[in-house]
Design an enzyme around this catalytic site. Structure first.
Site, PDB file in Angstrom:
ATOM      1  CG  HIS A   1      -2.068   0.965   1.140  1.00  0.00           C
ATOM      2  ND1 HIS A   1      -3.216   1.064   1.805  1.00  0.00           N
ATOM      3  CD2 HIS A   1      -1.741   2.331   0.752  1.00  0.00           C
ATOM      4  CE1 HIS A   1      -3.849   2.123   1.870  1.00  0.00           C
ATOM      5  NE2 HIS A   1      -3.108   2.749   1.068  1.00  0.00           N
TER       6      HIS A   1
ATOM      7  CD  GLU B   1      -4.242  -2.483   1.008  1.00  0.00           C
ATOM      8  OE1 GLU B   1      -5.232  -3.240   0.751  1.00  0.00           O
ATOM      9  OE2 GLU B   1      -3.836  -2.130   1.878  1.00  0.00           O
TER      10      GLU B   1
ATOM     11  CG  HIS C   1      -7.736  -1.488   9.190  1.00  0.00           C
ATOM     12  ND1 HIS C   1      -7.044  -0.917   8.298  1.00  0.00           N
ATOM     13  CD2 HIS C   1      -8.101  -1.069  10.381  1.00  0.00           C
ATOM     14  CE1 HIS C   1      -6.522  -0.049   9.170  1.00  0.00           C
ATOM     15  NE2 HIS C   1      -7.049   0.029  10.346  1.00  0.00           N
TER      16      HIS C   1
END
Length: 237
Positions: free
Chosen positions: A43, A70, A190
């Protein structure tokens, strides 16, 4: 079985803290796959405080499972993704300087933008996943803009799990039911960890993939990377 993608951002954060190549991010990605990970997630953020943009061309040729990039679809991010064509791109509505991802897209209000970005990525042969809260309307909106998958934001679930697991997962179960009905794949991520992962995977029907970084790397400090990846895989089996 739900697939495990290991997010290696925190490995890059440690590397960057000394300005060297220790730990070697490419070697860690190879080792994660050798130890059983079924994907590698990165990310990159605008400040490049962990994964840097130049990590992507180094990682792309060596990842043999699934490479997932991402991030917020800024022009620079999209240029990076389109240049290196990962297996999956997960679009996340991060703001500049945001400490960590803490909410999903409004797939209704942001529909025109998301539809355009999704089409560009899919034309390049990249599977598109949208980071969303566990809300049936957001799931339907993701399908409407052409996304292949959603990724449920599980931060609230993780926070509430210790108090009331059933209440914590209820919205995700409802959202997954809608996803299965409209024909969009389900990812999640998450703050999933060894305590809450098995319950989540059992309660969310059709869960294809979880992306886990922070908790897994923290656990690896105590258990070792190989053992930790196997522990997470057992929670998903």
């Amino acid at each position: 079985m739900t697939r495990l993608s290991v997010n290696i951002n925190k490995v890059a954060l440690i590397r960057n803290s000394r300005g060297s190549n220790q730990p070697d991010l490419v070697q860690v990605a190879k080792d994660c796959e050798a130890f059983g990970a079924q994907g590698i997630t990165v990310h990159p953020r605008p400040d490049q405080r962990h994964i840097r943009y130049d990590d992507v061309p180094a990682l792309k040729p060596i990842v043999t499972t699934e490479f997932n990039i991402e991030g917020n679809p800024t022009p620079e991010f999209l240029d990076l993704v389109l240049a290196h064509r990962p297996d999956q791109c997960t679009l996340v509505p991060d703001t500049p300087g945001q400490l960590t991802s803490d909410h999903g897209w409004d797939t209704v209000s942001d529909a025109p933008f998301l539809k355009d970005v999704t089409a560009r990525l899919k034309e390049a042969g990249i599977r598109v996943s949208l980071f969303v809260d566990a809300d049936e309307k957001m799931v339907e909106g993701a399908k409407a803009v052409g996304a292949d998958r959603i990724e449920f934001y599980t931060g609230h679930y993780a926070h509430e799990f210790a108090v009331d697991p059933e209440q914590a997962v209820a919205a995700h179960r409802r959202g997954a039911k809608v996803a299965n009905e409209v024909g969009i794949g389900i990812n999640a991520g998450h703050d999933l960890n060894l305590d809450n992962l098995r319950y989540y995977a059992q309660e969310v029907p059709g869960l294809l993939e979880v992306s886990i970084g922070h908790a897994l790397i923290c656990d690896a400090l105590y258990y070792g990377l190989q053992n930790t990846i196997q522990m997470y895989l057992r929670q998903l089996s």
